[in-house]
Design a protein around this motif. Structure first.
Motif, PDB file in Angstrom:
ATOM      1  N   GLU A  65     -39.401-105.797  50.069  1.00  0.00           N
ATOM      2  CA  GLU A  65     -38.187-106.306  49.428  1.00  0.00           C
ATOM      3  C   GLU A  65     -38.353-107.769  49.035  1.00  0.00           C
ATOM      4  OE1 GLU A  65     -34.969-105.685  52.106  1.00  0.00           O
ATOM      5  OE2 GLU A  65     -34.955-103.494  51.842  1.00  0.00           O
ATOM      6  N   ARG A  66     -38.949-108.558  49.915  1.00  0.00           N
ATOM      7  CA  ARG A  66     -39.130-109.978  49.624  1.00  0.00           C
ATOM      8  C   ARG A  66     -40.204-110.189  48.562  1.00  0.00           C
ATOM      9  NH1 ARG A  66     -36.666-108.769  53.689  1.00  0.00           N
ATOM     10  NH2 ARG A  66     -35.182-110.138  54.758  1.00  0.00           N
ATOM     11  N   SER A  97     -25.630-115.119  45.392  1.00  0.00           N
ATOM     12  CA  SER A  97     -25.554-115.063  43.935  1.00  0.00           C
ATOM     13  C   SER A  97     -25.925-116.434  43.383  1.00  0.00           C
ATOM     14  CB  SER A  97     -24.138-114.706  43.499  1.00  0.00           C
ATOM     15  OG  SER A  97     -23.250-115.783  43.797  1.00  0.00           O
ATOM     16  N   GLU A 133     -39.792-116.074  49.815  1.00  0.00           N
ATOM     17  CA  GLU A 133     -40.010-114.653  49.532  1.00  0.00           C
ATOM     18  C   GLU A 133     -41.494-114.289  49.536  1.00  0.00           C
ATOM     19  OE1 GLU A 133     -36.096-114.859  46.636  1.00  0.00           O
ATOM     20  OE2 GLU A 133     -38.118-114.792  45.776  1.00  0.00           O
ATOM     21  N   LYS A 164     -38.722-109.506  45.112  1.00  0.00           N
ATOM     22  CA  LYS A 164     -37.918-110.633  44.638  1.00  0.00           C
ATOM     23  C   LYS A 164     -38.821-111.724  44.066  1.00  0.00           C
ATOM     24  CE  LYS A 164     -33.875-110.655  47.749  1.00  0.00           C
ATOM     25  NZ  LYS A 164     -33.182-111.520  48.735  1.00  0.00           N
ATOM     26  N   ASP A 185     -24.252-111.579  56.013  1.00  0.00           N
ATOM     27  CA  ASP A 185     -24.446-112.060  54.643  1.00  0.00           C
ATOM     28  C   ASP A 185     -23.120-112.247  53.912  1.00  0.00           C
ATOM     29  OD1 ASP A 185     -27.113-111.890  55.227  1.00  0.00           O
ATOM     30  OD2 ASP A 185     -27.547-110.227  53.868  1.00  0.00           O
ATOM     31  N   ARG A 186     -22.220-111.300  54.080  1.00  0.00           N
ATOM     32  CA  ARG A 186     -20.966-111.359  53.327  1.00  0.00           C
ATOM     33  C   ARG A 186     -20.088-112.535  53.733  1.00  0.00           C
ATOM     34  NH1 ARG A 186     -20.190-106.813  56.722  1.00  0.00           N
ATOM     35  NH2 ARG A 186     -18.575-107.123  58.315  1.00  0.00           N
ATOM     36  N   THR A 208     -32.012-116.887  49.816  1.00  0.00           N
ATOM     37  CA  THR A 208     -32.619-115.602  49.482  1.00  0.00           C
ATOM     38  C   THR A 208     -32.434-114.578  50.598  1.00  0.00           C
ATOM     39  OG1 THR A 208     -34.616-114.490  48.690  1.00  0.00           O
ATOM     40  CG2 THR A 208     -34.942-116.261  50.294  1.00  0.00           C
ATOM     41  N   GLU A 209     -32.532-115.007  51.857  1.00  0.00           N
ATOM     42  CA  GLU A 209     -32.361-114.062  52.960  1.00  0.00           C
ATOM     43  C   GLU A 209     -30.962-113.455  52.977  1.00  0.00           C
ATOM     44  OE1 GLU A 209     -34.348-112.736  55.230  1.00  0.00           O
ATOM     45  OE2 GLU A 209     -36.122-113.794  54.512  1.00  0.00           O
ATOM     46  N   CYS A 210     -29.973-114.250  52.588  1.00  0.00           N
ATOM     47  CA  CYS A 210     -28.584-113.791  52.634  1.00  0.00           C
ATOM     48  C   CYS A 210     -28.097-113.258  51.289  1.00  0.00           C
ATOM     49  CB  CYS A 210     -27.667-114.910  53.118  1.00  0.00           C
ATOM     50  SG  CYS A 210     -28.071-115.477  54.792  1.00  0.00           S
ATOM     51  N   GLY A 211     -28.993-113.163  50.325  1.00  0.00           N
ATOM     52  CA  GLY A 211     -28.653-112.554  49.053  1.00  0.00           C
ATOM     53  C   GLY A 211     -27.615-113.309  48.255  1.00  0.00           C
TER      54      GLY A 211
END
Length: 310
Positions: A285-286, A228, A259, A289, A103-104, A223-226
Motif C-alpha cells: 500500500e505504501r 486529504s 512511503e 502511494k 485516522d478519521r 500519509t499514514e493517516c490518509g
C-alpha cells in the motif's frame, strides 16, 4: 505467545496486579498493568512494552528507544519511563489517560491543532541520543531485502533516479534537525481531551525516534493517516503558523520519503516477523502511494518549490 515476566520487574516487585492487552504494536506487544494491593505509594498504573522479533533487521536501537522515550517525557510530549529491562526486552512507561486517535479523528480541526501542538512540544525539547535519516534507512532496508531474497514489488528499482533527485532537493536545502518520533501514525497520538475539547495530545512509541527534519514528522503522519490535500495544508499551517510554499512542498516530499522507505519495512516484516499480520500488503500500500507520486505530474513542481522556495 504468552505474557512477559512481569514478576521480575522492580516496579511491580512484591505486588499483586491485573493485566490486560492493549491493541496495536507491530514489533511489540503492549500490556496495561494496574496494581490492586494496598501500598504506601498507592496504586501503579503502567504500560509494559514487550519487544518481539529481530530488532537489528529493522534498525531498531532499544537503548536509544528507552533513552529517547525518557527525553520526550522531559519535553512534556510523552510518558515517563519507569523501568527499562533490556535483558527481558521490557520497557515500562506510565499509563496515560486518554484514547488513541484514529485516522478519521484528524477531520476535527481541534484534534489536528492539538496534534500539531504536540509535535512542536517534542521538537522544541532536548535532543535525542541518535539521528534518523530515511535515505540511509531505505538503503539499508533495500540491501537487507535483496541480500535475503525477500519479496519486492516489481518496479521498485525503477524509481531509483527519481529517489536520488528527491534526496538532492531535500539535502541541498538542509534544515536543522529536531527530536522526532518518526512513526506518528494515528494510534501513537493519545488524546486526553475531555468532552469540552480541552487538554493535550501525547506522543508515544519511540522505537524509530531520532533527530530528523521536522517536515518528515509531519509528512509521515499525513500519509499514514490518509490526509486529504486540504488536511495536509491545514496540518502544516497548524504546525508552522504561516508556512511558505517551500514548507508545504517539503512536507509533501517527505510524505513520499515515508512511503518509499517504510514500504521496505513491511516487506522485511512479512518475511521475518512472528506476528500474524499481512505485512506484505501493508508495504505494498505504501509503495503504491510512492509510485503514484514518482509517476505523477506534481513531483517536478514540488522539487522546484523546495529548492527555489516556490
Amino acid at each position: 505467545m504468552g505474557r512477559p515476566p512481569l514478576d521480575r520487574l522492580a516496579c511491580l516487585a512484591g505486588r499483586s496486579w491485573r493485566v490486560s492487552d492493549l491493541p496495536g504494536g507491530l514489533t511489540n506487544r503492549n500490556f496495561h498493568v494496574r496494581t490492586e494491593d494496598e501500598h504506601p505509594t498507592g496504586p501503579r498504573d503502567v504500560v509494559v512494552r514487550w519487544a518481539l522479533g529481530d530488532a537489528t533487521l529493522l534498525g531498531i536501537d532499544r537503548d536509544a528507544e528507552a533513552a529517547n522515550t525518557a527525553t520526550a517525557a522531559e519535553s512534556g510530549a510523552g510518558p515517563a519511563v519507569l523501568e527499562y529491562r533490556p535483558d527481558l526486552s521490557l520497557l515500562v512507561i506510565e499509563f496515560l489517560e486518554g484514547r488513541s486517535l484514529e485516522d478519521r479523528d484528524f477531520g476535527d480541526p481541534e484534534v489536528l491543532r492539538r496534534a500539531a501542538e504536540a509535535n512542536r512540544r517534542l521538537h522544541a525539547g532536548p535532543r535525542f541520543a541518535n539521528g534518523f535519516d530515511m535515505f540511509a534507512r531505505q538503503a539499508t532496508y533495500l540491501r537487507t531485502v535483496r541480500e535475503r531474497g525477500y519479496w519486492l514489488p516489481p518496479g521498485y528499482a525503477e524509481h531509483e533516479d527519481a529517489w536520488a533527485g528527491v534526496r538532492r532537493a531535500l539535502t541541498s536545502t538542509h534544515r536543522a534537525t529536531v527530536p522526532c518520533n518518526n512513526d506518528l501514525l494515528a494510534a501513537n497520538f493519545i488524546d486526553d481531551a475531555g468532552s469540552d475539547g480541552r487538554g493535550r495530545v501525547w506522543l508515544i512509541d519511540y522505537e524509530y525516534s531520532g533527530n530528523n527534519d521536522p517536515c518528515f514528522e509531519l509528512g509521515n503522519t499525513a500519509t499514514e493517516c490518509g490526509f486529504s490535500p486540504d488536511q495536509v495544508e491545514a496540518y502544516v499551517a497548524a504546525y508552522f503558523g504561516s508556512p511558505s510554499r517551500a514548507d508545504l512542498a517539503r512536507v509533501r516530499l517527505q510524505m513520499l520519503c515515508s512511503e518509499y522507505g517504510w514500504s521496505l519495512w513491511g516487506f522485511i516484516q512479512a518475511a521475518a516477523s512472528p506476528i500474524d499480520y499481512d505485512f506484505r500488503e501493508w508495504g505494498r500500500e505504501r509503495y503504491e502511494k510512492a509510485a503514484a507520486t514518482f509517476r505523477g505530474p506534481d513531483l517536478p513542481r514540488l522539487l522546484d518549490e523546495v529548492v527555489n522556495g516556490g
